[in-house]
Design a protein around this motif. Structure first.
Motif, PDB file in Angstrom:
ATOM      1  N   VAL A   8       0.833  -1.209   0.000  1.00  0.00           N
ATOM      2  CA  VAL A   8       0.000   0.000   0.000  1.00  0.00           C
ATOM      3  C   VAL A   8       0.862   1.251   0.000  1.00  0.00           C
ATOM      4  CG1 VAL A   8      -1.766   1.280   1.266  1.00  0.00           C
ATOM      5  CG2 VAL A   8      -1.895  -1.200   1.136  1.00  0.00           C
ATOM      6  N   ILE A  53      -8.793   4.651  -4.127  1.00  0.00           N
ATOM      7  CA  ILE A  53      -8.805   3.187  -4.241  1.00  0.00           C
ATOM      8  C   ILE A  53      -8.021   2.552  -3.099  1.00  0.00           C
ATOM      9  CG2 ILE A  53      -8.032   1.248  -5.652  1.00  0.00           C
ATOM     10  CD1 ILE A  53      -8.636   2.948  -8.115  1.00  0.00           C
ATOM     11  N   LEU A  54      -6.853   3.104  -2.793  1.00  0.00           N
ATOM     12  CA  LEU A  54      -6.041   2.556  -1.701  1.00  0.00           C
ATOM     13  C   LEU A  54      -6.748   2.700  -0.356  1.00  0.00           C
ATOM     14  CD1 LEU A  54      -2.487   3.854  -2.691  1.00  0.00           C
ATOM     15  CD2 LEU A  54      -3.373   1.535  -2.929  1.00  0.00           C
ATOM     16  N   LEU A  82     -10.099   2.963   0.161  1.00  0.00           N
ATOM     17  CA  LEU A  82     -11.285   2.098   0.224  1.00  0.00           C
ATOM     18  C   LEU A  82     -10.904   0.626   0.323  1.00  0.00           C
ATOM     19  CD1 LEU A  82     -13.648   3.795  -2.409  1.00  0.00           C
ATOM     20  CD2 LEU A  82     -13.711   3.994   0.087  1.00  0.00           C
ATOM     21  N   SER A  83      -9.763   0.245  -0.257  1.00  0.00           N
ATOM     22  CA  SER A  83      -9.354  -1.165  -0.221  1.00  0.00           C
ATOM     23  C   SER A  83      -8.991  -1.621   1.186  1.00  0.00           C
ATOM     24  CB  SER A  83      -8.160  -1.384  -1.154  1.00  0.00           C
ATOM     25  OG  SER A  83      -7.041  -0.632  -0.716  1.00  0.00           O
ATOM     26  N   GLN A  84      -8.690  -0.680   2.070  1.00  0.00           N
ATOM     27  CA  GLN A  84      -8.322  -1.048   3.438  1.00  0.00           C
ATOM     28  C   GLN A  84      -9.512  -1.083   4.393  1.00  0.00           C
ATOM     29  OE1 GLN A  84      -4.288   0.590   4.733  1.00  0.00           O
ATOM     30  NE2 GLN A  84      -4.863   2.084   3.187  1.00  0.00           N
ATOM     31  N   PRO A 126     -12.373  -2.878   4.266  1.00  0.00           N
ATOM     32  CA  PRO A 126     -12.773  -4.239   4.677  1.00  0.00           C
ATOM     33  C   PRO A 126     -11.809  -4.864   5.689  1.00  0.00           C
ATOM     34  CG  PRO A 126     -12.963  -4.001   2.299  1.00  0.00           C
ATOM     35  CD  PRO A 126     -12.242  -2.788   2.798  1.00  0.00           C
ATOM     36  N   THR A 178      -2.981   2.987   6.901  1.00  0.00           N
ATOM     37  CA  THR A 178      -2.116   1.816   6.737  1.00  0.00           C
ATOM     38  C   THR A 178      -1.371   1.483   8.023  1.00  0.00           C
ATOM     39  OG1 THR A 178      -1.817   2.378   4.394  1.00  0.00           O
ATOM     40  CG2 THR A 178      -0.256   0.834   5.369  1.00  0.00           C
ATOM     41  N   SER A 225       0.736  -9.093  -2.510  1.00  0.00           N
ATOM     42  CA  SER A 225       1.485  -7.888  -2.161  1.00  0.00           C
ATOM     43  C   SER A 225       2.654  -7.668  -3.115  1.00  0.00           C
ATOM     44  CB  SER A 225       1.992  -7.980  -0.722  1.00  0.00           C
ATOM     45  OG  SER A 225       0.920  -8.151   0.186  1.00  0.00           O
ATOM     46  N   MET A 239       1.340  -6.428  -6.410  1.00  0.00           N
ATOM     47  CA  MET A 239       0.957  -5.020  -6.319  1.00  0.00           C
ATOM     48  C   MET A 239       2.174  -4.105  -6.371  1.00  0.00           C
ATOM     49  SD  MET A 239      -2.024  -5.150  -3.382  1.00  0.00           S
ATOM     50  CE  MET A 239      -2.025  -3.355  -3.260  1.00  0.00           C
TER      51      MET A 239
END
Length: 231
Positions: A6, A21-22, A24-26, A28, A79, A212, A215
């Motif tokens: 991230v 996006i980064l 919102l991806s965290q 959940p 993060t 990871s 990414m």
């Protein structure tokens, strides 16, 4: 690895959509780790700094760059909050320690000396411990009639002196007690000692590591070959 995956795109790109996006991806992961409430509190504590970042970049750049950099700060805050709120210092020290490091094939990951891993985990514990001590001192001083929220700016700063001095003394006393405890136990001990717990990688761990790494590689490749717009 997930934190690094991230951080890399967050630092490489200054795009509003990438940051959204980064971020919102965290979300959940925050709910899965049951730390969404604590994350919201840490986010509320960073509102002032977020506003300061936005104002400074708005007057020195453009509106979209200010939004992107503010969102970058929120992504970094989320993060690190996710990592430290879901990772126990004991587990982190066990992963770093030479006697409890995660095994990869026949070798160990992160097999640092016990003294180094203990120093790192102690530093991780320092901020929460000081926060609890600071709240205790604030409550004690307020019960004695100390008013922290009244007066002008200089008076409010001066009102915090009766809090900083006891907090400093508590930190010094705690460090001396820790040093005596370590010395009485023969710290750091022998290198050949064993650990009660042994960390082992499982299927989901390998999957997270693989995702990871992908990414990170994709982020670096896109950064080198394409120009991602700010908005």
């Amino acid at each position: 690895m997930l934190v690094v995956a991230v951080l890399v795109p967050a630092l490489l790109f200054a795009s509003v959509w990438v940051m959204i996006i980064l971020l919102l991806s965290q979300l959940p992961l925050l709910f899965i780790g049951r730390v969404a409430r604590r994350w919201a509190l840490s986010l509320r504590a960073g509102v002032f700094l977020s506003g300061l970042i936005f104002v400074v970049n708005f007057f020195t750049g453009s509106l979209f760059s200010a939004i992107a950099l503010t969102l970058r700060f929120l992504v970094l805050l989320t993060t690190f909050s996710l990592f430290f709120m879901t990772t126990s210092p004991d587990d982190l020290g066990l992963a770093l320690d030479r006697i409890g490091a995660v095994r990869w094939l026949s070798r160990k990951w992160l097999g640092y000396p016990n003294a180094l891993s203990f120093t790192f985990t102690t530093a991780v514990r320092l901020v929460p411990t000081l926060a609890v001590d600071a709240q205790t001192v604030v409550d004690a001083q307020r019960s004695r009639g100390l008013e922290l929220d009244k007066g002008n700016l200089f008076r409010r700063i001066r009102n915090y002196i009766p809090i900083l001095i006891p907090l400093l003394l508590i930190a010094i006393r705690r460090s001396l007690e820790l040093a005596e405890a370590l010395e009485s136990r023969g710290f750091p001990g022998k290198e050949g000692r064993t650990s009660l717990f042994q960390l082992k990688l499982k299927g989901p761990d390998y999957a997270v590591i693989a995702v990871s790494v992908v990414m990170i590689v994709v982020s670096v490749w896109v950064f080198l070959h394409y120009r991602v717009p700010v908005f």
